[in-house]
Each structure stands twice: as structure tokens, then as C-alpha cells.
Design an enzyme around this catalytic site. Structure first.
Site, PDB file in Angstrom:
ATOM      1  N   TYR A  51       0.758  -1.379   0.044  1.00 23.14           N
ATOM      2  CA  TYR A  51       0.011  -0.095   0.097  1.00 23.14           C
ATOM      3  C   TYR A  51       0.874   1.072   0.157  1.00 23.14           C
ATOM      4  CZ  TYR A  51      -3.092   3.717   1.155  1.00 23.14           C
ATOM      5  OH  TYR A  51      -4.175   4.849   1.004  1.00 23.14           O
ATOM      6  N   SER A 133      -4.597  14.699   4.645  1.00 22.68           N
ATOM      7  CA  SER A 133      -5.480  14.276   3.625  1.00 22.68           C
ATOM      8  C   SER A 133      -6.998  14.431   3.858  1.00 22.68           C
ATOM      9  CB  SER A 133      -5.108  12.883   2.756  1.00 22.68           C
ATOM     10  OG  SER A 133      -6.163  12.448   2.164  1.00 22.68           O
ATOM     11  N   TYR A 156     -10.211  16.826  -1.574  1.00 23.99           N
ATOM     12  CA  TYR A 156     -10.456  16.135  -2.933  1.00 23.99           C
ATOM     13  C   TYR A 156     -11.874  16.778  -3.159  1.00 23.99           C
ATOM     14  CZ  TYR A 156      -6.923  12.249  -3.311  1.00 23.99           C
ATOM     15  OH  TYR A 156      -5.689  11.678  -3.329  1.00 23.99           O
ATOM     16  N   THR A 184      -6.375  18.868  -4.621  1.00 18.02           N
ATOM     17  CA  THR A 184      -5.677  18.117  -5.450  1.00 18.02           C
ATOM     18  C   THR A 184      -6.334  18.041  -6.801  1.00 18.02           C
ATOM     19  OG1 THR A 184      -4.817  16.842  -3.606  1.00 18.02           O
ATOM     20  CG2 THR A 184      -4.932  15.604  -5.684  1.00 18.02           C
ATOM     21  N   ARG A 193      -3.699  -0.157  -8.337  1.00 18.90           N
ATOM     22  CA  ARG A 193      -2.449  -0.241  -8.298  1.00 18.90           C
ATOM     23  C   ARG A 193      -1.882  -1.518  -7.973  1.00 18.90           C
ATOM     24  NH1 ARG A 193      -3.061   4.775  -6.242  1.00 18.90           N
ATOM     25  NH2 ARG A 193      -4.011   4.144  -4.231  1.00 18.90           N
ATOM     26  N   LYS A 280      -2.633  21.160  -6.332  1.00 18.01           N
ATOM     27  CA  LYS A 280      -1.538  20.129  -6.190  1.00 18.01           C
ATOM     28  C   LYS A 280      -1.564  19.305  -7.481  1.00 18.01           C
ATOM     29  CE  LYS A 280      -0.215  16.101  -3.737  1.00 18.01           C
ATOM     30  NZ  LYS A 280      -0.809  14.867  -3.959  1.00 18.01           N
ATOM     31  N   HIS A 304       1.715  12.837  -8.381  1.00 21.01           N
ATOM     32  CA  HIS A 304       1.072  11.920  -7.485  1.00 21.01           C
ATOM     33  C   HIS A 304       2.098  10.702  -6.813  1.00 21.01           C
ATOM     34  CE1 HIS A 304      -3.017  11.856  -5.523  1.00 21.01           C
ATOM     35  NE2 HIS A 304      -2.871  10.664  -5.045  1.00 21.01           N
ATOM     36  N   ARG A 307       1.519   7.088  -8.548  1.00 15.53           N
ATOM     37  CA  ARG A 307       0.501   6.175  -8.130  1.00 15.53           C
ATOM     38  C   ARG A 307      -0.941   6.244  -8.844  1.00 15.53           C
ATOM     39  NH1 ARG A 307       0.668   4.225  -2.832  1.00 15.53           N
ATOM     40  NH2 ARG A 307      -1.533   4.637  -2.280  1.00 15.53           N
TER      41      ARG A 307
HETATM   42  C1  LIG Z   1      -0.072   5.977   0.557  1.00 15.39           C
HETATM   43  C2  LIG Z   1      -0.504   7.352  -0.251  1.00 15.39           C
HETATM   44  C3  LIG Z   1      -1.605   7.933  -0.121  1.00 15.39           C
HETATM   45  C4  LIG Z   1      -1.702   9.164  -0.890  1.00 15.39           C
HETATM   46  N1  LIG Z   1      -2.873   9.710  -0.863  1.00 15.39           N
HETATM   47  C5  LIG Z   1      -3.098  11.010  -1.078  1.00 15.39           C
HETATM   48  C6  LIG Z   1      -4.107  11.787  -0.828  1.00 15.39           C
HETATM   49  O1  LIG Z   1      -5.001  11.369  -0.191  1.00 15.39           O
HETATM   50  N2  LIG Z   1      -4.500  12.963  -1.530  1.00 15.39           N
HETATM   51  C7  LIG Z   1      -3.486  13.413  -2.212  1.00 15.39           C
HETATM   52  O2  LIG Z   1      -3.531  14.702  -2.812  1.00 15.39           O
HETATM   53  N3  LIG Z   1      -2.223  12.870  -2.329  1.00 15.39           N
HETATM   54  C8  LIG Z   1      -2.058  11.551  -1.908  1.00 15.39           C
HETATM   55  N4  LIG Z   1      -0.812  10.867  -2.263  1.00 15.39           N
HETATM   56  C9  LIG Z   1       0.049  11.464  -2.943  1.00 15.39           C
HETATM   57  C10 LIG Z   1       1.198  12.302  -1.990  1.00 15.39           C
HETATM   58  O3  LIG Z   1       0.575  13.474  -1.537  1.00 15.39           O
HETATM   59  C11 LIG Z   1       2.346  12.689  -2.874  1.00 15.39           C
HETATM   60  O4  LIG Z   1       1.754  13.276  -4.105  1.00 15.39           O
HETATM   61  C12 LIG Z   1       3.303  11.821  -3.271  1.00 15.39           C
HETATM   62  O5  LIG Z   1       3.539  10.622  -2.392  1.00 15.39           O
HETATM   63  C13 LIG Z   1       4.753  12.221  -3.452  1.00 15.39           C
HETATM   64  O6  LIG Z   1       5.488  11.213  -4.095  1.00 15.39           O
HETATM   65  P1  LIG Z   1       6.435  10.372  -3.092  1.00 15.39           P
HETATM   66  O7  LIG Z   1       5.429   9.357  -2.539  1.00 15.39           O
HETATM   67  O8  LIG Z   1       7.290   9.601  -4.198  1.00 15.39           O
HETATM   68  O9  LIG Z   1       7.134  11.269  -2.247  1.00 15.39           O
HETATM   69  C14 LIG Z   1      -0.666   9.698  -1.431  1.00 15.39           C
HETATM   70  C15 LIG Z   1       0.586   8.976  -1.470  1.00 15.39           C
HETATM   71  C16 LIG Z   1       0.794   7.931  -0.906  1.00 15.39           C
HETATM   72  C17 LIG Z   1       2.071   7.295  -0.819  1.00 15.39           C
END
Ligand SMILES: Cc1cc2nc3c(=O)[nH]c(=O)nc-3n(C[C@H](O)[C@H](O)[C@H](O)COP(=O)(O)O)c2cc1C
Length: 418
Positions: A51, A133, A156, A184, A193, A280, A304, A307
Site C-alpha cells: 500500500y 488528506s 479532494y 488536489t 495499483r 497540487k 502523485h 501512483r
Molecule cells: C499511501 C499514499 C496515499 C496518498 N494519498 C493521497 C491523498 O489522499 N491526497 C493527495 O493529494 N495525495 C495523496 N498521495 C500522494 C502524495 O500526496 C504525494 O503526491 C506523493 O506521495 C509524492 O511522491 P512520493 O511518495 O514519491 O514522495 C498519496 C501518496 C501515498 C504514498
């Protein structure tokens, strides 16, 4: 290694940083973020690691973020006297200890139960931005209590009934004193994923037999789960019903959360939110221009963290074009792939005011529980100072004038097919 406590006596490291005894001890075992990732991979249940660590498709976006950052070279200059370069920075009129923040993450407590609290507490202690978040595991009001000086809130799109839920979340974030609202933009559609799917994670989130089996193999995780309970979408609980089951909450989300904000909606939130507003996920300079024209104060250049879809450019490669497009009219920040203080300095050298990290903080929590996020910040601050000193920059501002080789930089005029 979880839930350790330690003394906070300060000492100087080899690089001259003042650090705690706790940092010294942890640093011997986990000198870089990569060690935390490796330890977390071996010690958290498989689904938890998948995850926090997995990306879209075959993880190609994650790999590209990393290799693009690695490819950025900073040309050092010598012959000046350097003290230890400071890394304090100002964002939207507030002082932070360093230009690194915790990116918004939904469900961090899947990675390790209690992660939400640990992230907020560590950010407050270290004085770096903490972004809750919309689908985080603690309510807005609790985040504000834990991180009063560094609290940012990410939203969101909850557009049903004329944004009833979205606007109420913003009202609550305002009442709780969130300093920045972050909208976002980069989740216009759902994604899957593959590593999550293969590990047994399902949406709606339900503990199936495969997940239970891998949790049993990690007694520390089970102990933490017993202590903190199963994670919930705490910010949204009042709208779905305080007693809403995981299933009921999933249904609520499906009915309410749709797509990404339109520009008209960004303008509407701009009108509603009087404090700094950030969007973002902007990767294209024209989107950045548009956001700024609507009165947005800041941008996070981001894919992101790889992801959502793996075919996007690395965020670091889109950064210079966005910086060039908006100039001083907005605060440009970035995330996606940040794993070290050197990566942060690369982003700063290319014009970012700050960088955020997601996965790195979860690897920290997965390896060290409550001590994890603080250790990640300590590592990165130490590395930022070393990197600045090494390239001959006495300040973050000076890092912006070093010569940079950036082979992947996107040139929207010439190297793109329209
Ligand atoms: C487990 C997980 C959950 C995430 N959930 C959100 C979210 O709820 N809202 C959001 O804007 N970005 C979310 N993101 C993206 C992060 O805000 C961020 O853009 C990203 O993790 C940056 O890349 P890095 O993991 O390589 O540092 C999530 C990332 C991860 C790893």
C-alpha cells in the site's frame, strides 16, 4: 524498533549539525531513507508495504521520478568560507525549519496503525509542514491540535449537492486554523495499483484472509492495531454517520467523491478560502498559469508519486517550466520521488520553494513507528545542509544560482509533440 522513546540531549554530528542522542542512535542503523524502506519492507505485513510503496502499472512512474532526480547534477563552486548552511525557510508568511513537508496521504495508518498521529506530531516537533488528506485517518480538529503551527489541509472533490461536503470540510479547516488549503487536481479518475490488488487489498477496504495472514506474521503491527484500532476516513465520518461501517463509508465515498476540480470550482474555493490556497498536481505550465490567474497562491508540481498512472513525466522534469511560467506570482513547490535532502536541494536549485515527500515518511513509520517521521526529517535536514555546503551555497537562495545539468527538463516549446 517501534514506539521507542529516547532522550533529547543535543550533540554535533560530523557535518556540524546539532542533533539529538536519539538521532545519533537511529542514524547508526538507518543512515538514509533507503535503510528505512528496506527495514519496513521486511517488517510490516505485505499488504501494508504494498500500500505505501506501490505505484500505478508496473511502478514505471516511481522509477522515472527517482531516475530523473538522480540525473540532476549540481556543479559545485569552491573557494568561499562556509559555516553550516541554514535551511529555515518561509512559506506563505510562516517560518518552517526546512523546505521539506509531509505530503497529504490517505490511509497512512494502513502502513502502520497510528501513522496519522505520528506524522502530525513529528511535523509539529520539527516545525515542517504537515498536510492532512481528506481521506486521512484523523479528523481535521485532531490534526489541528497535534500540529497547530504547521497544519495544512488537502481537499479532494466532493461535489454532490453543490459541494455540501467539500465546503463544510473547508469551513472546518478554517475554524481549526489550517494555514493552507491544498486542492488536489490530479485524480480525475480512479486507478488501480497492481501491487495492492495482488496483496489482497480491496476497496471498500476489508480485512480479507490474505491480509489477516500477513498481519499475523507481524506481532508489532497487530499490537499497534489493537492500540489504535482499524483506520477510518475520520474527516468524513460526520457526513457518512459517526457509526458508519467501513462498507457504508465506502458507499458514501462512491456517491460523493467524483473527479478533479474544474477551474470554475477552483475559483469558487478561492473565493471561499481567505488564507493561502495551493493546487497540487499541476505539471503543465499552462495549467499553472491558469491557476495563478484565478488567484491561487501556490502550486505543487506533482505526478502523485507515480501512483495514478505511470506514463507521466517526472515531476522534477516539469518543475523548471512551471517555475518559468509563473515566476514570482506564486510559490512553486514539488513532490514525487523525494528520498533525500539532496533531492530537496535539487528541487530548490531548479526553482522550488519547498518539496514534499509521501512514501519516504511512510517507510519511516513502517520501520520505526512513532520515531519514524522525525527521523526522516532529521536525515533530510542533515543531508540538505551537507549538500548545500558541498556545492558552495551558503543559503537556500544561493542554491538557486548554482549551475545545474538537467537532462530530462521538459521544454514545452521544442521537445514536445502538441
Ligand atoms: C499511501 C499514499 C496515499 C496518498 N494519498 C493521497 C491523498 O489522499 N491526497 C493527495 O493529494 N495525495 C495523496 N498521495 C500522494 C502524495 O500526496 C504525494 O503526491 C506523493 O506521495 C509524492 O511522491 P512520493 O511518495 O514519491 O514522495 C498519496 C501518496 C501515498 C504514498
Amino acid at each position: 524498533m517501534h514506539d521507542t522513546t529516547a532522550a533529547v540531549a543535543l550533540k554535533k554530528t560530523a557535518t556540524g549539525n546539532l542533533v539529538s542522542a536519539r538521532y545519533e542512535a537511529l542514524h547508526r542503523r538507518f543512515p538514509t531513507v533507503a535503510y528505512l524502506r528496506d527495514y519496513a519492507r521486511r517488517h510490516v505485513p505485505n499488504f501494508a508495504f504494498e500500500y505505501m510503496d506501490g505505484g500505478a502499472g508496473q511502478d514505471g512512474g516511481i522509477a522515472r521520478n527517482w531516475s530523473a532526480l538522480d540525473a540532476v547534477e549540481l556543479v559545485p563552486r569552491y573557494g568561499v568560507t562556509l559555516g553550516l548552511p541554514p535551511v529555515e525557510t518561509e512559506l506563505f508568511g510562516r517560518r518552517y525549519a526546512a523546505p521539506i513537508g509531509i505530503a497529504p496521504m490517505g490511509g497512512p495508518s494502513i502502513a502502520w496503525p497510528g501513522a496519522d498521529q505520528y506524522l502530525a506530531t513529528a511535523a509539529q516537533a520539527a516545525r515542517v509542514p504537515y498536510t492532512l488528506s481528506t481521506v486521512g485517518g484523523i479528523p481535521i480538529e485532531r490534526a489541528a491540535e497535534l500540529a497547530p503551527d504547521v497544519f495544512w489541509f488537502q481537499l479532494y472533490r466532493f461535489a454532490k449537492d453543490d459541494h455540501r461536503v467539500g465546503l463544510d470540510l473547508v469551513r472546518r479547516a478554517d475554524a481549526a486554523g489550517a494555514h493552507v488549503l491544498m486542492l488536489t487536481l490530479d485524480v480525475p479518475v480512479r486507478t488501480t495499483r497492481s501491487r495492492e490488488v495482488a496483496s489482497g487489498i480491496t476497496y471498500p477496504f476489508r480485512v480479507g484472509p490474505r491480509m489477516a495472514a500477513s498481519a499475523i506474521a507481524s506481532p508489532g503491527y497487530l499490537w499497534s492495531l489493537w492500540k489504535h484500532g482499524i483506520t477510518r476516513f475520520a474527516c468524513l465520518q460526520p457526513y457518512a454517520g459517526e457509526e458508519a461501517s467501513v462498507n457504508a463509508m465506502a458507499q458514501f465515498m462512491q456517491g460523493e467523491q467524483r473527479g478533479a476540480f474544474t477551474w470554475d470550482e477552483v475559483a469558487r474555493f478561492r473565493e471561499r478560502w481567505k488564507r493561502p490556497l495551493v493546487v497540487k498536481g499541476t505539471m503543465h505550465p499552462s495549467d499553472a498559469e491558469k491557476a495563478v490567474s484565478l488567484g491561487v497562491d501556490g502550486l505543487v508540481v506533482s505526478n502523485h508519486g507515480g501512483r495514478q498512472v505511470e506514463g507521466l513525466p517526472a515531476a522534477i522534469d516539469a518543475l523548471p517550466a512551471v517555475v518559468a511560467a509563473v515566476g514570482k506570482r506564486a510559490t512553486v513547490m514539488m513532490d514525487s520521488g523525494i528520498r533525500s535532502g539532496l533531492d530537496v536541494i535539487r528541487a530548490v536549485a531548479l526553482g522550488a520553494e519547498a518539496a514534499f515527500a509521501g512514501k519516504a515518511f511512510l517507510w519511516g513509520v513502517g520501520a520505526l513507528g512513532a520515531d519514524g517521521p522525525g527521523h526522516v526529517i532529521d536525515i533530510m535536514v542533515d543531508e540538505m545542509r551537507a549538500a548545500l555546503g558541498q556545492i558552495g551555497a551558503r543559503t537556500l537562495a544561493e542554491a538557486r544560482s548554482v549551475v545545474v545539468r538537467h537532462p530530462g527538463a521538459l521544454n514545452f516549446q521544442s521537445n514536445m509533440t502538441p
